[in-house]
Structures are given as C-alpha cells and as structure tokens.
Design a protein around this motif. Structure first.
Motif, short mmCIF file in Angstrom:
data_model
loop_
_atom_site.label_atom_id
_atom_site.label_comp_id
_atom_site.label_asym_id
_atom_site.label_seq_id
_atom_site.Cartn_x
_atom_site.Cartn_y
_atom_site.Cartn_z
N GLN A 389 15.54 36.45 33.90
CA GLN A 389 16.75 35.61 34.32
C GLN A 389 17.31 34.51 33.48
OE1 GLN A 389 17.10 34.40 37.93
NE2 GLN A 389 18.96 36.09 38.13
N GLN A 390 15.58 33.69 33.53
CA GLN A 390 15.91 32.60 33.39
C GLN A 390 16.45 32.07 31.81
OE1 GLN A 390 11.68 30.74 34.65
NE2 GLN A 390 12.58 30.64 36.79
N VAL A 391 15.68 33.13 30.90
CA VAL A 391 16.27 33.23 29.63
C VAL A 391 17.82 33.13 29.66
CG1 VAL A 391 16.15 33.69 27.94
CG2 VAL A 391 14.03 33.42 28.84
N GLU A 392 18.31 34.27 30.60
CA GLU A 392 19.82 34.29 30.81
C GLU A 392 20.31 32.54 31.07
OE1 GLU A 392 22.30 36.81 33.04
OE2 GLU A 392 21.72 37.63 32.01
N ASP A 394 19.35 29.88 30.74
CA ASP A 394 19.04 28.57 29.88
C ASP A 394 20.32 28.77 28.92
OD1 ASP A 394 16.95 27.28 31.06
OD2 ASP A 394 15.67 28.43 29.69
N LYS A 395 20.73 30.01 28.38
CA LYS A 395 21.35 30.27 27.52
C LYS A 395 22.95 30.18 27.70
CE LYS A 395 18.82 33.96 24.50
NZ LYS A 395 18.79 35.57 24.80
N LEU A 396 23.54 30.83 28.92
CA LEU A 396 24.43 30.55 29.38
C LEU A 396 25.14 28.64 29.96
CD1 LEU A 396 24.53 33.09 32.66
CD2 LEU A 396 26.50 33.03 30.65
N ASN A 397 24.23 27.86 30.14
CA ASN A 397 23.98 26.82 30.47
C ASN A 397 24.34 25.94 28.64
OD1 ASN A 397 23.51 25.80 33.32
ND2 ASN A 397 21.09 26.03 33.55
N GLU A 398 23.96 25.98 27.99
CA GLU A 398 24.14 25.73 26.90
C GLU A 398 25.48 25.34 26.69
OE1 GLU A 398 22.54 28.03 24.16
OE2 GLU A 398 19.76 27.55 24.19
N GLY A 399 26.06 26.20 27.06
CA GLY A 399 27.30 26.51 27.03
C GLY A 399 28.00 25.50 27.84
N PHE A 400 28.05 25.25 28.43
CA PHE A 400 28.67 24.43 29.89
C PHE A 400 28.70 22.90 29.74
CE2 PHE A 400 26.99 27.79 32.47
CZ PHE A 400 28.16 28.63 32.49
N GLY A 401 27.79 22.12 28.61
CA GLY A 401 27.79 20.88 28.81
C GLY A 401 27.84 20.23 29.87
N THR A 402 27.79 18.54 29.19
CA THR A 402 27.62 17.91 31.05
C THR A 402 28.19 17.97 32.33
OG1 THR A 402 28.54 16.23 30.12
CG2 THR A 402 26.56 16.18 29.52
N THR A 403 29.36 18.87 32.26
CA THR A 403 30.45 19.42 33.98
C THR A 403 29.94 19.92 34.69
OG1 THR A 403 32.37 20.32 32.46
CG2 THR A 403 32.41 18.31 32.46
N PHE A 404 29.05 21.09 34.42
CA PHE A 404 28.99 22.40 34.50
C PHE A 404 27.64 22.64 34.65
CE2 PHE A 404 28.81 26.43 36.21
CZ PHE A 404 29.25 26.47 37.66
N ARG A 405 26.86 23.11 35.86
CA ARG A 405 25.07 23.48 35.11
C ARG A 405 25.08 24.52 35.83
NH1 ARG A 405 20.37 21.96 33.33
NH2 ARG A 405 18.45 22.46 34.37
N ILE A 406 24.39 25.61 36.06
CA ILE A 406 23.41 26.64 36.38
C ILE A 406 21.86 26.42 36.80
CG2 ILE A 406 23.29 29.22 37.30
CD1 ILE A 406 24.91 29.87 34.99
N PHE A 407 21.89 26.08 38.31
CA PHE A 407 20.36 25.78 38.42
C PHE A 407 19.55 27.56 38.93
CE2 PHE A 407 22.81 21.68 39.87
CZ PHE A 407 22.07 20.89 39.49
N LYS A 408 18.55 27.42 38.42
CA LYS A 408 17.60 27.71 39.17
C LYS A 408 16.58 27.96 40.42
CE LYS A 408 15.98 28.11 33.92
NZ LYS A 408 15.18 27.58 33.41
N GLY A 409 17.35 28.59 41.29
CA GLY A 409 16.41 29.40 41.96
C GLY A 409 16.10 30.71 42.23
N ILE A 410 15.67 30.71 43.83
CA ILE A 410 15.24 32.44 43.71
C ILE A 410 14.54 32.11 45.39
CG2 ILE A 410 13.02 31.53 44.21
CD1 ILE A 410 14.30 34.99 42.88
N GLU A 411 15.85 33.58 46.14
CA GLU A 411 14.98 33.12 47.43
C GLU A 411 14.14 33.85 47.55
OE1 GLU A 411 17.16 34.62 51.73
OE2 GLU A 411 17.83 36.06 49.52
N SER A 412 13.01 33.51 48.11
CA SER A 412 11.52 33.76 48.12
C SER A 412 11.42 34.19 49.47
CB SER A 412 10.40 33.12 48.04
OG SER A 412 9.51 33.13 47.72
N ASP A 413 10.39 35.76 49.74
CA ASP A 413 10.82 36.25 51.36
C ASP A 413 8.84 35.67 51.68
OD1 ASP A 413 12.30 38.05 50.87
OD2 ASP A 413 10.72 39.35 52.06
N ILE A 414 9.71 35.21 52.95
CA ILE A 414 8.01 34.76 53.74
C ILE A 414 7.60 35.74 54.40
CG2 ILE A 414 7.67 33.16 55.89
CD1 ILE A 414 10.58 31.50 55.75
N LEU A 415 6.39 35.91 53.78
CA LEU A 415 4.77 37.12 54.17
C LEU A 415 4.87 36.70 55.31
CD1 LEU A 415 3.32 37.88 50.95
CD2 LEU A 415 6.02 38.76 51.31
N GLY A 416 4.71 38.06 56.34
CA GLY A 416 3.89 38.33 57.74
C GLY A 416 3.34 36.92 57.82
#
Length: 578
Positions: A389-392, A394-416
C-alpha cells in the motif's frame, strides 16, 4: 433500491434461514453475498444477472434474488420467513452479542418470543440455566435490554436532520415559514423529538391542514390547539409542530431551540434569558435575521452571544469567559482528513478515488488509516500488504505536486494488554498511527483505562481513535477515566479523535473543553469507508462546536505544510529516541 437496502434484505434472509434451520449451503450463500456486497461500489439494482454473478460471493441463485429485490422491492423467500417469525424474535437481533443460534435456543427451548419475556427470564435466572449461556451471558442480555429501553424512540443526529429537513420541505408547501428548532437545531447527538415551528395566523385551519397531510399521523391525546404532536411517515420518533403568528416566530425560535438550563441563566440585569426573551418588545424581535434577533436577546440580558449548538446549560457562558464565538471551528477551517479506509481493508473506494474526492472538497491532504493485521474481519493489512500500500501511495503522491498529499497512516488495533498490533519497525514506516480498540469491549473501568493508557504511552501512537468504542443507540461504550486518559494524552503529545461518524461521535462533546484546557488537540476524523463518509466531518464539526472546540485546537485545521512538518518532526524524534 440502494445497495444498502439490497444488502440488508439479503443479510436478514440469511439470518432467518439460519434461525429456522434451513439448508446450510443456501444459508451461507446469502450470508456470503451480503458480506461481500456490503463493500461493493457496483450499482446492484441496475445490473443484470449475467453481471451480478461476476461479483465476488454472488452465485446465480442469489443474483436472481437481487434482481427480484431490485424489480419488486421485496423478496418472496424473505416474506415467507418473516411470516413464520414472531416480531418479538426479530427484536432480539438488536441485542448486541446475541447471535442467531442463541436466539433460536431462547425461542425454541424457553418459548421466548419477545423482549418482555426475555427480560423476565433473565431476571428470574432462567437464561443462566441454559446450556451454553451461564450467568455472564444473562447479565449481558439484561444490560443490553436496559440500554435498548433507554434508547427507545430516539434517532441519531444524521437521521434526525434528515427527518427534520424532509418535514420542513413538506410543510413549506403549505405554510409561509417553517423553522427547525429544538434538539435538531442544537445538534444533539441523539434526538427524541423532532421539533419545528410553523408560521400561521389561523391555528385552527393550520391544524386541519396538518391532519390532512398523508405523511402525518396525529397523537390527539398529546396535542393541543397550538401544538401538533404525532409521527411523520413511519419514523419512530416524536414530531412536535408548534404554531405561531409571524410576530412570534423569531422569539419562539430562540426559546424553543435552547434547553431549559440555558434559558434560566441570569444576566447582569437580574433577569433570565427566558424572561428577557418574553418581555422584549415584540416589534424588535419580529424584524431582522434570526441571528441578529438572537444576538439582541443576549445583549439585552447582558450576556455573551452563544451559538445554537452550545445552548444546553451554563457551560457555554463559562466557555465564553475565555473564548470568542468566532474562534469555534467550522467546516471551512478543515484542511484535511486523517482517519479513512479504502479497498485495502474494508472500505468501498480505492485510495486514489478517496484522495480525488478530498481534492474536490477543497482539502489539501488525505490520510489513509486502513485496519491493521489483527482486524481480520475487516481485511486488515499484514506487514507485506502494508508495504504494498505504501508503494502505491508513493506513486500517487508523485502526481500531486506540492498542493496535495496522501499521508501513510494505519488504524492499529490496541490489543488486550494495551500494546499495538505491529512491531516497532513496521510502526516506524507510517506517517502517523491511529490507535483504536475494536475487540474485547467488555471491560471494567480500571481495565479499559489501563489498556488505553499503555497505548497512549506507545511512542508511535499519534491519535487515540474513538476512545470509548460506543455506537450511539446500539452499544454503550466501555467505561474509562476520561480525565486520566486526557491527561496522559497531554503528557505524551497524543491527539484525541472526535470520530465524526454519526454512529459514534466519540470522544463525547462534554470532554472537549477539558481536553483543550490540558493542551490536547482534537482531530475531526470521519472514519470514512466510502466517498460519502468523508462528509461525516460535518457532524464532527457540529459536535466539536457543541463542546466549544476552537480552530486553534483542531488538529486537522493545520495546513498541508504545517501537518507535513509536524509529522516529519515526530518521526525524526522517534528515530532519534530509538
């Protein structure tokens, strides 16, 4: 028929087939189709059978059933199952944690076919004696029944607004002025009365007119000559229509919007807001825009103006001693969104499509936070898929220039035990981490608080997601020590989410001001699983304003440059510390 309506009918058919012990293979075919189609973006109602069978989980038989639903609005097989199922048994499906097999056991072995009998059996200890149930299950059922009873006759904010707007459109055809007031105008997260004000100089004729509308059903016992009460269409929530002449509309819109504790606030002159509103000269309150009239009432009382969302009690006046109304966050202040899902996990749209819609909305960044590996039920990402997903991205961000960006996040489960469900090396690859609890929701206050505190202490946690795990009108959240959680977020520089989904609206608005006082920023996160879900930030803004959230303390009002800098500096500190 919408996709949601079609999927709901398929899901209910599968449940009832299991309840009645129908053919297991056929039952699974309905359940599998419903599960897969819930994430589909295809226009199910307009697809022929040949196209439907190409969709994941859809066989020819189910495809034909979908066509029957789309063409007729019904499903013969479901109608037959409903005819064999007591309505009270259907109500049992609303009880969280009570699956089909247990419902079948209660119905077949104890003869329980309604919620009243279920409660009686629980109170008498009969449920605990059934094999596979026990005392713990019995207690959970009784607690769930109590919660459902408390929520009866209520609707969530989104549905309340929809009903109020539909009703206003209908009434506007017959009356010169119709205003939404009460809980809906105050942006209450749960609404038990839809209230509108109707302008008329002839209340008797107006009442007759209302009773002639086919969409309205009057409750005569609860109505009076100037107040119509009843139901609108088939919605299970009370409707109240108050009839006033033109010169009273502005005054009453103010009075009927505010809650009683707010109206009782006494100003400098010794009179309450309610007294000032009633004693002000009629002509002054009959003219001008609604906000101008309401500002005049506050000014005459010697009190600061309070926006409709905050007119609950005296909290708003304490807040106003430290803030100005124009500090409150608005939709236009939002610069991006940080808790969203895509087809990589359980979302309905791709990362690219979600990002493109964010650009249409005028946002400058989109944060993806798909489910993590523990959330197998939601197609959570293992480490290999995280990398893909992060590779994807990176490729998308290459096409946005400096006016828009996708940040790489995750909703990580909090375990017991409070740990996150990735190792540090994987967590370090994300721009940010939303830490959330999704499983093992039955906890004591001490256990739930300790679990969250450990997650907050994790240096990779950026945002604490939906802190109590509640689902409004469906599931009470687990108990937490809010002060301890907020204080810990302040200590560890963790942002707290206002989950803007109208199903959650979590953290509760009553804790927003305390969080701000402790220096904790809040992020209005839609938890969007499709394009429309991104618009849920409107509900988050409403709840934020209700709690006094300012633009300055809203995390996602940061500009693209500011957010990029904040996340980069955070990652650099983590690398240095490790």
């Amino acid at each position: 028929m919408t996709n949601t309506e079609i999927v709901d009918l398929l899901e209910l058919t599968g449940r009832l087939m299991e309840l009645h012990d129908r053919d297991a293979f056929k039952t699974r075919s309905y359940q599998t189709a419903a599960f897969n189609l819930d994430k589909s973006t295809a226009d199910l109602a307009n697809l022929p059978v040949e196209e439907l069978i190409k969709l994941q989980g859809v066989g020819k038989s189910v495809a034909q059933k979908i066509r029957e639903i789309a063409d007729t609005g019904r499903l013969t097989e479901l109608d037959e199952l409903l005819a064999q199922t007591p309505e009270g048994v259907l109500d049992m499906f609303r009880i969280k944690g009570l699956g089909v097999k247990k419902i079948r056991t209660l119905w077949r072995e104890l003869g329980i076919d309604n919620l009243g009998e279920l409660q009686r059996a629980g109170e008498n200890g009969e449920i605990a004696k059934i094999k596979g149930f026990g005392g713990s299950t019995q207690e959970k059922i009784l607690a769930a029944l109590e919660f459902l009873q408390e929520q009866q006759g209520k609707v969530r904010m989104d549905k309340a607004a929809m009903i109020a707007n539909l009703l206003q459109e209908e009434l506007a055809k017959h009356f010169d002025r119709v205003e939404i007031s009460g809980q809906v105008r105050r942006k209450a997260q749960e609404v038990d009365r839809i209230q509108l004000l109707v302008q008329t100089s002839d209340p008797l004729s107006a009442m007759l007119n209302l009773n002639n509308l086919p969409t309205l059903t009057q409750n005569e016992a609860e109505s009076s000559p100037f107040i119509w009460r009843g139901r609108f269409m088939n919605f299970d929530v009370e409707v109240e229509l108050r009839l006033y002449p033109a010169e009273q509309m502005n005054r009453q819109l103010f009075i009927q919007t505010a809650a009683e504790p707010h109206l009782q606030q006494v100003g400098n002159g010794g009179a309450s807001l309610l007294e000032v509103a009633y004693t002000s000269v009629v002509s002054e309150l009959a003219e001008g825009a609604t906000e101008d009239v309401e500002q005049a009432i506050y000014a005459r009382a010697g009190l600061p103006y309070i926006v409709p969302e905050m007119r609950e009690d005296d909290f708003a006046f304490r807040w106003a001693s430290r803030h100005q109304t124009d500090e409150l966050v608005t939709w236009n202040d939002l610069r991006g969104t940080l808790h969203n899902h895509s087809t990589w996990s359980d979302g309905k749209q791709s990362v690219a499509d979600m990002a493109a819609y964010c650009q249409e909305l005028g946002l400058t960044y989109f944060g993806i936070a798909d489910h993590s590996k523990t959330a197998t039920y939601a197609n959570g990402l293992d480490v290999e898929r995280v990398q893909q997903q992060q590779v994807e991205i990176d490729k998308l961000n290459e096409g946005f220039g400096t006016t828009f960006r996708i940040f790489k996040g995750i909703e990580s489960d909090i375990l017991g035990d409070g740990s996150l469900d990735y190792d540090d090396a994987t967590l370090a690859t994300f721009d940010y981490v939303v830490a959330s609890v999704h499983q093992t929701l039955t906890m004591s206050l001490e256990k739930a608080t300790t679990r969250l505190l450990r997650a907050i202490e994790n240096p990779y946690t950026t945002i604490l997601g939906h802190p109590t795990g509640r689902l409004l009108l469906a599931r009470e959240g687990y108990p937490i020590d809010h002060r301890a959680i907020i204080d810990a977020c302040a200590e560890h520089n963790v942002v707290i989410e206002i989950n803007a989904s109208p199903y959650r609206l979590d953290i509760d608005w009553r804790w927003i001001d305390y969080a701000m006082q402790q220096g904790v920023k809040l992020s209005i996160n839609p938890d969007a699983h499709d394009l429309a879900g991104l618009l849920d930030m409107h509900y988050g803004v409403a709840i934020g304003r209700k709690g006094g959230l300012t633009k300055a303390m809203t995390f996602n009002t940061l500009t693209l440059e500011e957010m990029t800098t904040f996340l980069q500096q955070r990652r650099e500190r983590l690398r240095t510390a490790s």
